[in-house]
Motif scaffolding. Structure first.
Motif, mmCIF file in Angstrom:
data_model
loop_
_atom_site.group_PDB
_atom_site.id
_atom_site.type_symbol
_atom_site.label_atom_id
_atom_site.label_comp_id
_atom_site.label_asym_id
_atom_site.label_seq_id
_atom_site.Cartn_x
_atom_site.Cartn_y
_atom_site.Cartn_z
ATOM 1 N N TYR A 73 0.842 -1.205 0.000
ATOM 2 C CA TYR A 73 0.000 0.000 0.000
ATOM 3 C C TYR A 73 0.876 1.253 0.000
ATOM 4 O O TYR A 73 0.786 2.095 0.895
ATOM 5 N N ARG A 74 1.701 1.373 -1.038
ATOM 6 C CA ARG A 74 2.605 2.512 -1.175
ATOM 7 C C ARG A 74 1.810 3.674 -1.777
ATOM 8 O O ARG A 74 1.874 3.954 -2.982
ATOM 9 N N LEU A 266 -5.286 -8.746 20.091
ATOM 10 C CA LEU A 266 -5.838 -7.625 19.338
ATOM 11 C C LEU A 266 -5.395 -7.705 17.884
ATOM 12 O O LEU A 266 -4.249 -8.070 17.601
ATOM 13 N N LEU A 267 -6.276 -7.331 16.977
ATOM 14 C CA LEU A 267 -5.929 -7.288 15.566
ATOM 15 C C LEU A 267 -4.869 -6.223 15.306
ATOM 16 O O LEU A 267 -4.990 -5.074 15.723
ATOM 17 N N GLY A 268 -3.811 -6.625 14.612
ATOM 18 C CA GLY A 268 -2.801 -5.705 14.108
ATOM 19 C C GLY A 268 -2.418 -6.159 12.722
ATOM 20 O O GLY A 268 -2.523 -7.351 12.403
ATOM 21 N N SER A 269 -1.966 -5.226 11.879
ATOM 22 C CA SER A 269 -1.691 -5.602 10.497
ATOM 23 C C SER A 269 -0.317 -5.164 9.977
ATOM 24 O O SER A 269 0.260 -5.804 9.111
ATOM 25 N N ASP A 270 0.206 -4.030 10.457
ATOM 26 C CA ASP A 270 1.408 -3.373 9.927
ATOM 27 C C ASP A 270 1.128 -2.591 8.643
ATOM 28 O O ASP A 270 2.060 -2.181 7.945
ATOM 29 N N PHE A 271 -0.139 -2.396 8.302
ATOM 30 C CA PHE A 271 -0.508 -1.563 7.160
ATOM 31 C C PHE A 271 0.182 -0.205 7.292
ATOM 32 O O PHE A 271 0.214 0.363 8.372
ATOM 33 N N PRO A 272 0.747 0.349 6.222
ATOM 34 C CA PRO A 272 0.744 -0.123 4.831
ATOM 35 C C PRO A 272 1.965 -0.981 4.471
ATOM 36 O O PRO A 272 2.106 -1.375 3.327
ATOM 37 N N ASN A 273 2.823 -1.245 5.476
ATOM 38 C CA ASN A 273 4.147 -1.831 5.197
ATOM 39 C C ASN A 273 4.124 -3.351 5.151
ATOM 40 O O ASN A 273 4.960 -4.011 5.769
#
Length: 309
Positions: A73-74, A266-273
């Motif tokens: 997601y750049r 807990l939900l975590g994603s590291d978005f956008p990286n």
């Protein structure tokens, strides 16, 4: 009509991909009856800082474990926030972190402004072991910070450093969660692993630490800390995905313990990286087979309760 303006308004392949992914996530949420997702591990930071982070990933820096890491997601800041909204993320964070002294207060100032113009972002702040840390942490709390980010790997500091003790005490007293990257993945640091965090918790047992990435690869050791300290939580960031499983697999024997900690995951994603689509994280959690109640708690209810959404 201006031809350039018309071209800019035409949907792109990227737009179509985002729309398709948003629809897939909508179906996931609909099946579970979720009003939305709460993602406690997303990165928004000053653009020039974020671009430096992307350059590090592009260059396969040592802290990436030498892995190919394309940024899915750049996009520009406003577009990234809009993508999360399209995905049904009702609250997210701006995980800022310093890699040297003198940087944290400046990042916190940026984060105040970002939170003001982005009401669905949980006001995020950070810290570093340096003179004055207690003062600027207090300033951030008084300015309305709702979550802090600490990055032991990138900052290359001991979380049990004496300089940090007053700040940890202040945050424990205020009940403000701290999302902390302290596991040794994707590459170990001088102070990563469960032992330094165990020393912090021994002095501040009420500190609301959220161990990022489920503590990978030391999953079970960090589970032990969560089982011992009632305020320790874990976020799912990148855990269980095909990407992470390829080099830091989650041990199947630990699934019952993960199920037992369901109220503190807990939900975590590291978005956008992230080097894959956002929905991959949700499918990875679903594949664990821990049930819809567990999924609802992890993807929404636990964080909604913690942050009083």
């Amino acid at each position: 009509m201006d031809d350039h303006r018309a071209a800019a308004d035409e949907p792109t392949d990227s737009d179509a991909s985002t729309s398709a992914e948003a629809e897939e996530i909508r179906r996931f949420r609909g099946r579970l009856g979720l009003p939305g997702l709460v993602d406690v591990h997303t990165h928004f930071m000053p653009e020039r800082v974020l671009h430096k982070v992307w350059e590090y990933f592009d260059g396969l820096g040592p802290m990436t474990g030498g892995l190919e890491w394309p940024i899915t997601y750049r996009k520009e800041e406003a577009e990234r926030a809009d993508i999360l909204r399209k995905f049904g993320v009702r609250a997210f964070t701006a995980m800022v972190y310093p890699h040297k002294p003198g940087m944290a207060r400046w990042l916190n100032g940026w984060a105040v402004d970002f939170a003001r113009r982005t009401p669905d972002c949980l006001h995020t702040a950070t810290l570093y072991p340096e003179p004055g840390v207690e003062a600027y942490v207090r300033e951030a709390v008084e300015a309305g910070a709702r979550v802090f980010k600490a990055h032991v790997q990138v900052g290359a500091y001991d979380p049990a450093d004496e300089l940090l003790q007053p700040a940890w005490g202040l945050l424990a007293e205020a009940g403000i969660p701290v999302v902390i990257h302290c596991g040794s993945g994707p590459a170990p640091g001088k102070h990563t692993g469960p032992e330094p965090i165990a020393r912090v918790l021994a002095r501040h047992p009420r500190l609301r630490l959220v161990v990022a990435h489920m503590g990978m690869p030391e999953y079970e050791e960090f589970f032990g800390l969560a089982e011992r300290y009632g305020e320790v939580r874990l976020d799912t960031t990148m855990a269980f995905t095909d990407f992470s499983e390829s080099f830091m697999p989650f041990p199947s024997r630990a699934l019952p313990r993960l199920a037992g900690l369901g109220d503190r995951v807990l939900l975590g994603s590291d978005f956008p990286n992230i080097p894959y689509p956002y929905v991959d994280q949700l499918h990875a959690l679903e594949r664990l087979g821990l049930g819809d109640d567990w999924l609802r708690a992890v993807c929404h209810d636990n964080a909604a309760g913690l942050f009083r959404l």
